[in-house]
Write a protein that holds these residues in place. Structure first.
Motif, PDB file in Angstrom:
ATOM      1  N   VAL B 229     -30.882   6.399  21.443  1.00 56.04           N
ATOM      2  CA  VAL B 229     -30.651   5.418  21.031  1.00 56.04           C
ATOM      3  C   VAL B 229     -30.544   3.970  21.822  1.00 56.04           C
ATOM      4  O   VAL B 229     -29.706   3.624  22.221  1.00 56.04           O
ATOM      5  CB  VAL B 229     -29.469   5.204  20.122  1.00 56.04           C
ATOM      6  N   ALA B 233     -31.593  -3.122  20.752  1.00 56.74           N
ATOM      7  CA  ALA B 233     -32.242  -3.054  19.364  1.00 56.74           C
ATOM      8  C   ALA B 233     -32.309  -1.297  18.365  1.00 56.74           C
ATOM      9  O   ALA B 233     -32.190  -1.999  17.319  1.00 56.74           O
ATOM     10  CB  ALA B 233     -33.338  -4.114  19.102  1.00 56.74           C
ATOM     11  N   GLY B 234     -31.752  -0.401  19.077  1.00 52.24           N
ATOM     12  CA  GLY B 234     -31.433   0.628  18.550  1.00 52.24           C
ATOM     13  C   GLY B 234     -32.440   1.419  18.534  1.00 52.24           C
ATOM     14  O   GLY B 234     -32.544   2.167  17.680  1.00 52.24           O
ATOM     15  N   CYS B 235     -33.918   1.207  18.326  1.00 51.56           N
ATOM     16  CA  CYS B 235     -35.272   2.201  18.525  1.00 51.56           C
ATOM     17  C   CYS B 235     -34.744   3.090  19.781  1.00 51.56           C
ATOM     18  O   CYS B 235     -33.742   3.197  20.653  1.00 51.56           O
ATOM     19  CB  CYS B 235     -36.631   1.123  19.526  1.00 51.56           C
ATOM     20  N   PRO B 236     -35.219   4.381  19.585  1.00 53.21           N
ATOM     21  CA  PRO B 236     -35.417   5.778  20.224  1.00 53.21           C
ATOM     22  C   PRO B 236     -35.929   5.400  21.273  1.00 53.21           C
ATOM     23  O   PRO B 236     -37.133   4.722  21.376  1.00 53.21           O
ATOM     24  CB  PRO B 236     -36.046   6.650  19.263  1.00 53.21           C
TER      25      PRO B 236
END
Lengths: 497, 307
Positions: B229, B233-236
């Motif tokens: 993560v 901004a939490g994208c893979p």
């Protein structure tokens, strides 16, 4: 029903007596069906006297005044196609297995929402057409709002008394952005799921309230089962309800205040020169509605949009690359991509990296946009009413500021596609981002200076009387009186356009 | 300039709608243009035919492109017909009307509200406003039912000591699945597909890692595990440039150096990807030695408070 004299025959007992005398139908010729229908209605409501007041209202005529109408017509198309899609869409994140005719996803684990969008696209007749018209119209909707806003800005149409309608208009823009974002998130596909992930992180980044806010909006830590059904309620109920209310108020205020007009020999601050609402304006507007729908139908039927079957269902540990949102969200994505790696912790409070580009800068930009009429009035000291529009060169500072805003929007929108542009130009994306960070500051400033110089020199030239081509010819032959009647005046030669 | 001093001449006074008989407009000549009439008629006929054609295509099973073209002709025929009608067959007489002042006429009572019985009791008005503020606060409380208190959710993942590393289908991962320079997305046993437990297991080879000495033992034989993560901004973090040992997030191009503890080397991310302590077992499978020692994913204001 009509007798030979052209008068409407008394249709029922309640019309017997004096009512016939009040019929406004022409006495000499046979009334058309439309006239008889209007008379039927008027005989029962007395609505005619109000309708005549409204139907004879004069609206200035210029092609730039149609841009807002295009936005309105897009909203009508969105409502119509949206209602159709609602009958087939399932707002549910719960997993199911795909068994539809699209072979590449056969047996895949998808959400019920994704499955219903697949069914709408591949199994419902005309479903794909409706979906693509809806999505394309949303893109045109936001675009026409943007161009309409630019017209209002650059002509100074937002000045008193229309500052109140500017506030509603910018609110409409925000509502339309939210409506667009919630809408394209509903299919629960991989691309939109990534967008929701970023939106969650942006909400989370707000100091002090972020974790609470993100949890309340999304129903817990991302991803949640509640999210799709919440987005659905926002997209088909709350936001459309607010949009309908705000659009109605927007139009009512235009009606009450009367429309602005460009400067010409016939127009003054205290008159309105144009075509009466009926029949001229109504015919043009209805025609424009159908032509708008026709163009969108053609684009939507022939050019694929949002093929969610190619993106696949949302999986929290997968991501598509490149990943671009719909065009009107690209500037927010671009701001995040241009963001600096800056995350200070002050007195134990961390300011997360996405907070400034993702929340603070859009907040500042929208605040300036919303309050611009009041900022300008304060700066110029001009609090008077204005009904005649400015040409862009008549207010160099306003025009330069608007142009700088457009330049900024272009830079950050391009930044939202920096990976695609980098591949296209064969430039490493890091280099491109560095260039765009510089342009983020330099281009708006350079644009401001250039446009200010151009507008100022134009204004000086016109003030010297060298050029009067901006004085449009007028062609008024009829004046509408205060009570809604008409009187003839001397015609002014020229094309009123 | 100021509105309060705006003159309101008698002739500009607005009259209520309908309180006077309005004279009809002077008679107008309706433009004669047989050519335009034929064009309008043809456009409407085309729209009619295309509409029925669309119905036929639909009944025969439907075809998106043909439907779109027929719909375009139908809508466009109506639109073009009406526009040509309005431009060529309507008088389109330009009319001028007087613009009326917007502000209402003053009357004996004074301002718009004109109700001294209400406006004079300022104290009661303030108290009423306070009462409504209280009601507003009470009604805002149900908003808090919309989501759980953030609590420790943001600080923890499903990883626990002794949990085996499995793939997205829940199958136990073996070291032979990951060749040198390869990587695999792994999850804690029992939570395959977990959003905050997703972890990248990378085989960088022994001896290349330059992580802190106490974390070297978390990467047995060059197998290192980092949270997938993105800390921005939490994208893979889905892209891996094996030649540079760089992990890249496709969303905002944050870049992390796998050899140096996944510290960010580019893009907007600031925090390294947290490293998962793992152990390589004699049968070639992996187990976690515990949860991540710092929160995974994007930052929030009290991330460094330890929860």
């Amino acid at each position: 029903m009509a007798d030979d004299a052209g008068r409407l025959e008394p249709g029922g007992g309640e019309q017997r007596g004096g009512d016939v005398e009040r019929s406004v139908l022409p006495p000499v010729r046979r009334p058309t069906e439309l006239e008889r229908l209007a008379d039927w209605f008027d005989g029962r409501t007395g609505f005619g006297r109000y309708a005549r007041m409204a139907l004879r209202k004069v609206f200035p005529d210029h092609w730039t005044f149609l841009l807002g109408e295009v936005a309105l017509f897009c909203f009508v198309i969105l409502l119509a196609t949206g209602v159709f899609m609602t009958f087939f869409y399932t707002p549910d994140s719960r997993p199911t297995t795909y068994h539809g005719p699209y072979a590449p996803l056969a047996g895949a684990q998808v959400s019920a929402a994704f499955e219903s969008v697949m069914r709408l696209s591949f199994e419902v007749r005309a479903g794909l057409l409706m979906r693509q018209i809806h999505h394309w119209t949303a893109l045109v909707f936001l675009g026409s709002i943007g161009v309409h806003l630019a017209r209002v800005f650059f002509t100074g149409a937002f000045r008193r008394p229309r500052d109140i309608n500017w506030l509603i208009g910018v609110t409409l823009l925000l509502l339309a952005l939210a409506e667009g974002f919630t809408g394209y998130s509903l299919p629960d596909d991989l691309l939109s799921g990534t967008g929701l992930r970023i939106a969650y992180s942006a909400a989370l980044s707000i100091p002090f309230i972020g974790p609470w806010l993100a949890s309340l909006i999304f129903g817990g830590e991302f991803p949640t089962l509640e999210l799709i059904s919440r987005l659905f309620v926002f997209h088909v109920m709350l936001l459309p309800g607010l949009l309908i209310g705000a659009i109605g108020t927007h139009l009512l205020i235009v009606y009450v205040q009367t429309h602005t007009q460009y400067k010409s020999r016939a127009t003054r601050e205290d008159n309105v020169v144009g075509l009466p609402f009926w029949p001229g304006q109504v015919f043009r507007s209805v025609g424009l509605l159908f032509l708008t729908a026709a163009v969108i139908a053609l684009i939507a039927g022939l050019i694929q949009i949002n093929p969610v079957w190619l993106y696949g269902p949302f999986i929290p540990y997968a991501v598509s690359s490149p990943a671009q949102p719909d065009w009107y969200v690209g500037w927010l994505e671009g701001l995040l991509r241009l963001g600096l790696p800056f995350e200070p912790t002050i007195l134990g409070v961390t300011i997360p990296s996405p907070f400034i580009p993702g929340i603070v800068i859009p907040g500042i930009l929208f605040t300036i946009l919303l309050l611009w009429p009041f900022i300008e009035a304060r700066a110029t000291g001009d609090h008077a009413e204005h009904h005649l529009l400015d040409w862009p060169w008549e207010s160099p500072i306003r025009t330069a500021t608007g142009a700088a805003g457009i330049a900024l929007f272009l830079v950050i929108t391009l930044a939202g596609g920096n990976d695609v542009i980098g591949v296209f130009l064969n430039v490493p994306v890091e280099t491109l981002t560095a260039i765009l960070r510089v342009l983020f500051v330099v281009l708006p400033v350079a644009t401001w200076l250039l446009i200010y110089w151009l507008a100022s020199s134009q204004r000086r030239r016109r003030a010297a009387g060298a050029d009067t081509s901006h004085i449009r010819a007028g062609g008024v032959a009829i004046r509408r009186t205060a009570t809604g009647g008409f009187e003839e005046i001397d015609a002014i030669e020229g094309d009123a356009d | 300039m100021n509105d309060r001093t705006t003159e309101r001449p008698e002739r500009m006074r607005r009259s209520a709608p309908g309180d006077r008989q309005e004279p009809d407009p002077p008679p107008l000549a309706i433009p004669e243009n047989p050519m335009a009439e034929r064009i309008v008629g043809a456009a409407f006929v085309a729209a009619l035919l295309a509409g029925f054609g669309l119905l036929g295509v639909y009944l025969l099973g439907g075809q998106t492109q043909v439907e779109a073209i027929l719909l375009t002709i139908c809508l466009g025929g109506i639109g073009a017909g009406i526009i040509v009608w309005s431009q060529a067959l309507l008088p389109n007489r330009i009319v001028s009307e007087t613009r009326h002042p917007l502000r209402s006429e003053p009357d004996e009572e004074g301002g718009v509200l004109a109700a001294p019985a209400i406006t004079r009791r300022t104290m009661l008005i303030r108290l009423m406003a306070a009462a409504f503020a209280g009601l507003g606060a009470a009604l805002a409380i149900p908003v808090f039912s919309l989501g759980p208190a953030p609590g420790r959710d943001l600080f923890v993942t499903p990883w626990r000591s002794g949990l085996r590393l499995v793939d997205d289908q829940g199958a136990v991962v073996h070291r032979d699945q990951i060749p040198m320079g390869g990587l695999l997305t792994v999850f804690p046993d029992g939570s395959p597909g977990s959003a905050d437990g997703q972890t990248l297991l990378i085989n960088v080879g022994a001896g290349l890692l330059q992580v802190a000495p106490d974390r070297l033992s978390w990467a047995p034989e060059g197998f290192v595990a980092y949270s997938k993560v993105c800390t921005h901004a939490g994208c893979p973090v889905g892209l891996y440039r094996a030649s540079l040992h760089s992990l890249i997030c496709p969303c905002h191009q944050s870049t992390f150096d796998v050899l140096r503890g996944a510290v960010p080397t580019g893009g907007p991310a600031v925090r390294p990807l947290p490293q998962l302590p793992i152990k390589l077992q004699s049968d070639g499978t992996f187990v976690a030695l515990g949860d991540f020692t710092e929160p995974v994913g994007p930052s929030f204001w009290n991330i460094h408070s330890g929860g």
